[in-house]
Enzyme design. Sequence first.
Site, PDB file in Angstrom:
ATOM      1  N   GLU A 196      33.870 135.953  -7.800  1.00 50.72           N
ATOM      2  CA  GLU A 196      34.044 135.201  -9.043  1.00 50.72           C
ATOM      3  C   GLU A 196      34.808 135.974 -10.125  1.00 50.72           C
ATOM      4  O   GLU A 196      34.238 136.296 -11.188  1.00 50.72           O
ATOM      5  CB  GLU A 196      32.678 134.754  -9.583  1.00 50.72           C
ATOM      6  CG  GLU A 196      31.875 133.918  -8.597  1.00 50.72           C
ATOM      7  CD  GLU A 196      30.516 133.474  -9.135  1.00 50.72           C
ATOM      8  OE1 GLU A 196      30.083 133.983 -10.183  1.00 50.72           O
ATOM      9  OE2 GLU A 196      29.896 132.604  -8.509  1.00 50.72           O
ATOM     10  N   GLU A 241      28.135 130.575  -2.144  1.00 47.17           N
ATOM     11  CA  GLU A 241      26.967 130.418  -3.034  1.00 47.17           C
ATOM     12  C   GLU A 241      26.785 128.950  -3.388  1.00 47.17           C
ATOM     13  O   GLU A 241      27.752 128.257  -3.729  1.00 47.17           O
ATOM     14  CB  GLU A 241      27.159 131.166  -4.368  1.00 47.17           C
ATOM     15  CG  GLU A 241      26.951 132.642  -4.296  1.00 47.17           C
ATOM     16  CD  GLU A 241      27.128 133.323  -5.657  1.00 47.17           C
ATOM     17  OE1 GLU A 241      26.830 132.694  -6.705  1.00 47.17           O
ATOM     18  OE2 GLU A 241      27.578 134.474  -5.657  1.00 47.17           O
TER      19      GLU A 241
HETATM   20  O1  IFM Z   1      23.524 134.767 -10.186  1.00 45.15           O
HETATM   21  C1  IFM Z   1      24.841 134.346 -10.163  1.00 45.15           C
HETATM   22  C2  IFM Z   1      25.660 135.161  -9.180  1.00 45.15           C
HETATM   23  O2  IFM Z   1      25.594 136.526  -9.439  1.00 45.15           O
HETATM   24  C3  IFM Z   1      27.103 134.754  -9.222  1.00 45.15           C
HETATM   25  N1  IFM Z   1      27.242 133.332  -9.080  1.00 45.15           N
HETATM   26  C4  IFM Z   1      26.424 132.484  -9.894  1.00 45.15           C
HETATM   27  C5  IFM Z   1      24.972 132.899  -9.778  1.00 45.15           C
HETATM   28  C6  IFM Z   1      24.083 131.986 -10.643  1.00 45.15           C
HETATM   29  O3  IFM Z   1      24.470 132.055 -11.979  1.00 45.15           O
END
Ligand code: IFM
Length: 444
Positions: free
Chosen positions: A169, A352
């Site tokens: 990210e 994710e």
């Molecule tokens: O916890 C975070 C993660 O570290 C990166 N992506 C989003 C998640 C939730 O906010």
Amino acid sequence: MKLTLPNNSKMNSKDFIYGVATASFQIEGGIDQRLPCIWDTFCSLENSIVDASNGDVACDHYNKWSQDIDLIDSLAVDAYRLSISWGRVVNEDGSINEQGIGFYIRLLDRLITKGIKPFVTLYHWDLPQHLEDKGGWLNRETAYEFQKYTEIVIQAFGNRVHSYATLNEPFCSAYLGYEVGIHAPGIKGKEFGKKAAHHLLLAHGLGMKSLKRLSPNTLNGIVLNFTPCYPASENSDDIKAAEFADDYFNQWYIKPIFDAEYPEILTQLPSSQHPEIIEGDLDIISESIDFLGINYYTRAVYQADEHEVFSQVSLKDVSLTDMGWEIYPQGFSDLLISLNEKYTLPPIYITENGAAMPDNIIDGKVEDEHRVAYYQSHLNAVNTAIESGVDIRGYFAWSLLDNLEWAEGYLKRFGIVYVDYQSQQRTIKSSGYAYRDLLNQRTD
Ligand code: IFM
């Protein structure tokens, strides 16, 4: 409540990889055995973290890694996505921290013994503080430091890794960290965000080159997050506002990788906000990747704004997670389908997806049915995208454990396993059992 998928879904196949994901700073603790990072510093600032907490202990995974792998194994997953703490494996003078490397090697070996594929992310936001002191991601040199770190890791880990992602990210590192300052290192200013983003993307491209040369047999790529942007109305000004926001927040990070150029809105930004692009940078950034990791949680709705081009609209009467994020699974399938139309993509892994919910442990159980419902609707959205022709090969639940949710501290729980931070006891939630049962019912 169970998780199910249609009988004919490709997601029922054992070829579709299911996993759980975590990140070093959010779970490890063990701070005495690594260099300080930007998140240690940020946590020590007043009012930076909602509950004034830090990553000193977190889930104590540094000590509990072995039982955590047993836990992962008990969930019947195929893969575990973890990140490496840069400052645990490389000393300030650039030499290798053998103890830190040893920690990860033991962990990787145990995963392999259990038949769990390691998906390693090289950078999940915990930049060593000494590099921030030299300008962090605003300093082009940091991209080259990342490449050196990448090479150390690849050589040390040998053939233990299934997949490497360079960055997690970069939008969050650049925009949240260097433009609005709500994440480490807490720098604020429109003139910084896109500069940091460019150096992060350059780091990705340089890292990819090293991965291709030194680790050609792993699945190498990057993880990007997307918050798809929708217009508040059919009005053309709102539509334009949403498109601008999409270019600013989302396409900015993917277009240079696949098209070797930034979105056209670059020309509309004041020159003070332009990154310094040196000839050849975009060739490096657009190095081909073996997979694209996509993280999705929610969408955002925008309207035209006479001062700021766009402003986000807060929706009423919609279901929200504990983060205050709208639950909007359609945004997930729309996103996957639209990216597939816009770009020539390699295979996609959902690296994710998940939800924070206000969990309670009652009589030793956490019955998080709202989270199970979130997973069900979002797994369905992935299935819809696959049926529409998008090549998606895997899905990782965020997160294995409740953990340090960055500026929200420990107040937001994303885990499919509950963590009691006093006793460090782990308790599998209903969502964890539902996920395990879904995975176990796969036949071929
Ligand atoms: O916890 C975070 C993660 O570290 C990166 N992506 C989003 C998640 C939730 O906010």
